[in-house]
Design an enzyme around this catalytic site. Structure first.
Site, PDB file in Angstrom:
ATOM      1  N   GLU B 253      14.374  -1.966  19.631  1.00 21.21           N
ATOM      2  CA  GLU B 253      14.095  -2.562  20.930  1.00 21.21           C
ATOM      3  C   GLU B 253      12.632  -2.942  20.897  1.00 21.21           C
ATOM      4  O   GLU B 253      11.757  -2.086  20.797  1.00 21.21           O
ATOM      5  CB  GLU B 253      14.368  -1.533  22.026  1.00 21.21           C
ATOM      6  CG  GLU B 253      14.407  -2.149  23.401  1.00 21.21           C
ATOM      7  CD  GLU B 253      14.285  -1.089  24.467  1.00 21.21           C
ATOM      8  OE1 GLU B 253      14.983  -0.078  24.397  1.00 21.21           O
ATOM      9  OE2 GLU B 253      13.459  -1.295  25.369  1.00 21.21           O
ATOM     10  N   CYS B 290      10.139  -1.249  29.659  1.00 22.67           N
ATOM     11  CA  CYS B 290      10.769  -2.279  28.804  1.00 22.67           C
ATOM     12  C   CYS B 290      11.352  -3.369  29.676  1.00 22.67           C
ATOM     13  O   CYS B 290      11.459  -4.522  29.258  1.00 22.67           O
ATOM     14  CB  CYS B 290      11.907  -1.701  27.982  1.00 22.67           C
ATOM     15  SG  CYS B 290      11.738  -0.002  27.506  1.00 22.67           S
TER      16      CYS B 290
END
Lengths: 500, 500
Positions: B253, B290
């Site tokens: 990620e 995120c």
């Protein structure tokens, strides 16, 4: 020069060159000339595929199923013409292989894919009403399919398993033909184009060849959702690198030696059957199967000596079959040299076959376990074609060591006695083998790849690029061409039907 | 210097160096020194993990579930100590963020993972009795988890979502701590080690840091099944390349700007709520999520002018919160410069905050749609921290063009009026946005990531390395750490229990 199928039309290619295929049975070039497409052709195909993908998202799934069924019917109707072209271009037998087996397998896959279009379960929909959150596997975008040389129908970029799975997943396909069988690919693409009359232009496209640089650019293009490749390790790795660099899913089937362990009790219980299965599987399709058993691992002893001699006799007695093309012959000769240079001893064959056909002698090589362990990398070189290496080990521990040096393969097999005498050895070896293969077999050669929902035609690198996915077996093979999509607080009428 | 947890023991590291964390609230170094492990430590950890994996294959799934539950209980018992350490190392609020929200989320994930251990359905077993063929998702092997700086508990390599999913999938974990919170990681690892008393040594291991070269070698090691990384784009891409080169699944990620489109009717219908949600989400955790909404896309007009002004006022009024460390501050300053150099105009903030704390002013930037389209790459630079770019477009077509330049993100959101006045715009934009994000939201900011089976915390590159998988949401997140395994004609008593 034949045209390309781009954006719903057969039209002259913007060609940077041309090529012809070779008839492996005669070694002669075939008459039909096919274009090497330029970057312009690639650009138009990508743009058309992207437009088609937008349209596909609005289509009912039944439209895709109808296309696949119509296409399968057309291929069945033209079975003779298509199988004859494939025979001429590949040297594979017209019957039973091409017309009787591979073509029905191909149309069967297309029809199974039609069923998968209508089955929502494999998309793994999940609905959390309390959180008002939903997810489902959605089509990933246009897919480029690069088919291999060895299954001109069942793995063809325009008709094979990857094509069928991509369409069933909801992804338009750009197919790149393999240079060894362009006419077969064209005949299939003509049928696909006719069957796709009700779909948007750009739904199915066919180009015959591109230059290396254009191929690399193509797999990395942002308009492409994913690519599927079956073929040589070197070519596949070049494309994989280009795709990896931009995080593009690239499903590659690259290389496999498919080890087969023959435990001693098997040779006691069923010696003749073991010889027959080994020779039949090893030479099937002139050894040009992804699942060809390239490495047979045995224990030293008299039975093994008799086994090696009997297999050698069968290899000597069988007439060399044509290979798929001059490139296959060249690679095979190189691999045989590599194996010999690493210490493998020639038992049978070893040379190109005499005569006009592109063919190689059926070749059996042998190595001792200790010698294998001295150069395990070289000795697991894939020798694509009718070539088998027998590794004769001192004991089970040495077999285990040999297994532990092996890269990933599509399949791995253990033959063992039914009386329990091999069970301890099986228990010792099976976990080591299983970790390295996509499909573990017992008492059975790996060359048959059943089209079953339970099949895995995949495996750890370099068998494939990702061990989570299968290239054969519907609907599972469709999952490669999907991305997980989640809908958070999305208003109900805007949700995909499957999530409402 | 603190020891490392390798092969079932806390023992002194074979260290090539050491490091200390920084307290972001004071800018001072913390007292505890932690080792940078050598290649020897890495080697021992990999070997131990490989041995543990072999043992795990023989364990009942309930043993893994028991471990996860015990571990969750211990973390709950030590919540205060762990959350205080995390507060000291990250500057994130002790309450409610760390102790009240992130810690219960973490133990909740561990307990959900325990449930996933006992649930065979997510492994997608398929049995074809007629073909005597069976397949199922099997554990992929030992997993290396590299956690990020921003969730010291819920994404920690030794306690977070990747850890929980890997264990539930049947994979021992080697955790690498993030250098910004080693003490938090150690306290968690101590609890994990105690909870794992009944598991083989090497089941859960912790190293605090390695040199770059050792990290690259580690992700490519044949004994490792897969790696999971959450963190910076540059660091992640280096590791991804090393893993890709050897065909190792690497779940990364990496980066996301999480576009939010505010259609005009929203500002008419709920102006104040829109301002509040934008400012709250944009500044949550000092913007270090995120899923932080880094790009707000609006249409030009008086309401948008008022909206930008009101958000700027909120940004000015909110006190700057500490960032996770000096590296974050440096990167953020660079990103703000990059955005300004590409034409973004500063509306609010833009500089490091004054005082001892490591902090940055809450920063709002603005760009016109046409200017965005002139330099779309630079203008979608992730500015990790309390920084938001508002793109003001002339019309919906320009919004569509902006969207079509965007790389993959974890999330994308569209706010629209409830009276239907924005519906045509929604229909035009939603497909373009949806193709670029893992989670599509309506009328809701993206910063909350519910731990739900329907969640997707994933998305197209560079949000993650593969858009098929999610990092949050059990049991789906477990699938990353599996490979498809097929059993062909395998004798019944040799089959995994799930396939008998």
């Amino acid at each position: 020069m034949h045209p390309v199928l781009i954006d719903g039309h057969w039209r002259p290619a913007d060609a940077t060159g041309s090529f012809t295929a070779t008839n492996p049975a005669t070694g002669e070039s075939l008459a039909d000339a096919y274009p090497v497409s330029s970057a312009n052709d690639v650009e138009e195909a990508l743009a058309a595929a992207a437009r088609a993908f937008c349209e596909w998202e609005k289509l009912p799934r039944s439209a895709l199923a109808d296309f696949l069924r119509k296409y399968a019917d057309l291929v069945d109707q033209r079975a003779e013409t298509i199988a004859r072209a494939a025979h001429e271009e590949t040297g594979l037998p017209y019957e039973p292989r091409l017309k009787g087996v591979e073509l029905p397998r191909t149309t069967g896959q297309l029809r199974q894919a039609a069923d998968a279009c209508l089955d929502p379960a494999w998309r793994l929909p999940v609905i959390d009403e309390a959180a008002n959150l939903r997810s489902v596997l959605q089509p990933i975008g246009p897919v480029l399919v690069l088919g291999p040389n060895n299954f001109p129908l069942a793995f063809n970029g325009i008709s094979g398993g990857d094509f069928a799975a991509a369409v069933a997943a909801g992804c338009p396909v750009i197919a790149k033909a393999h240079r060894s069988h362009p006419t077969t690919s064209r005949l299939l693409a003509e049928a696909a184009h006719e069957a796709a009359a009700d779909l948007p232009p750009g739904s199915v496209q066919m180009i015959f060849a591109v230059d290396h640089a254009d191929g690399l650019a193509m797999v990395a293009d942002p308009r492409l959702g994913a690519a599927a490749f079956t073929g040589s390790r070197s070519g596949g790795l070049r494309l994989k690198r280009a795709a990896d660099e931009v995080g593009k899913p690239f499903f590659a089937e690259l290389s496999a030696i498919n080890p087969v362990i023959v435990l001693p009790g098997t040779l006691v219980e069923r010696f003749d059957a073991m010889v027959d299965e080994t020779a039949t599987s090893g030479l099937m399709g002139a050894g040009q199967f992804c699942t060809n058993p390239g490495l047979i691992i045995t224990l030293a002893g008299d039975d093994t000596e008799r086994f090696v001699a009997a297999v050698a006799e069968r290899y000597a007695a069988a007439a060399p079959q044509p290979l798929l093309g001059p490139g296959v012959l060249k690679c095979l000769a190189e691999s045989v040299s590599t194996l010999q240079a690493a210490g493998a001893k020639l038992i049978q064959g070893g040379e190109a076959a005499e005569g006009a056909a592109i063919a190689h002698q059926n070749t059996l090589l042998r190595i001792d376990g200790a010698a294998f362990l001295a150069q395990p990398d070289a000795l697991q070189t894939e020798a694509f074609g009718p070539c088998t290496l027998v590794a004769v080990c001192d004991d089970i521990e040495q077999v285990r060591q040999v297994l532990s040096t092996l890269e990933g393969s599509l399949t791995g097999c253990i033959y063992s006695a039914t009386d329990g005498s091999d069970d301890a050895a099986y228990d010792e070896l099976a976990p080591v083998l299983a970790a390295r293969v996509g499909r573990l077999l017992n008492d059975k050669m790996p060359t048959g790849v059943a089209v079953s929902p339970a099949m895995n035609h995949g495996g750890p690198f370099p068998a494939t690029g990702h061990p989570h996915f299968t290239a054969v077996g519907l609907p599972a093979a469709c999952r490669r061409f999907t991305r997980l999509a989640c809908f958070d607080n999305v208003r109900p009428h805007r949700l995909p039907a499957i999530l409402r």
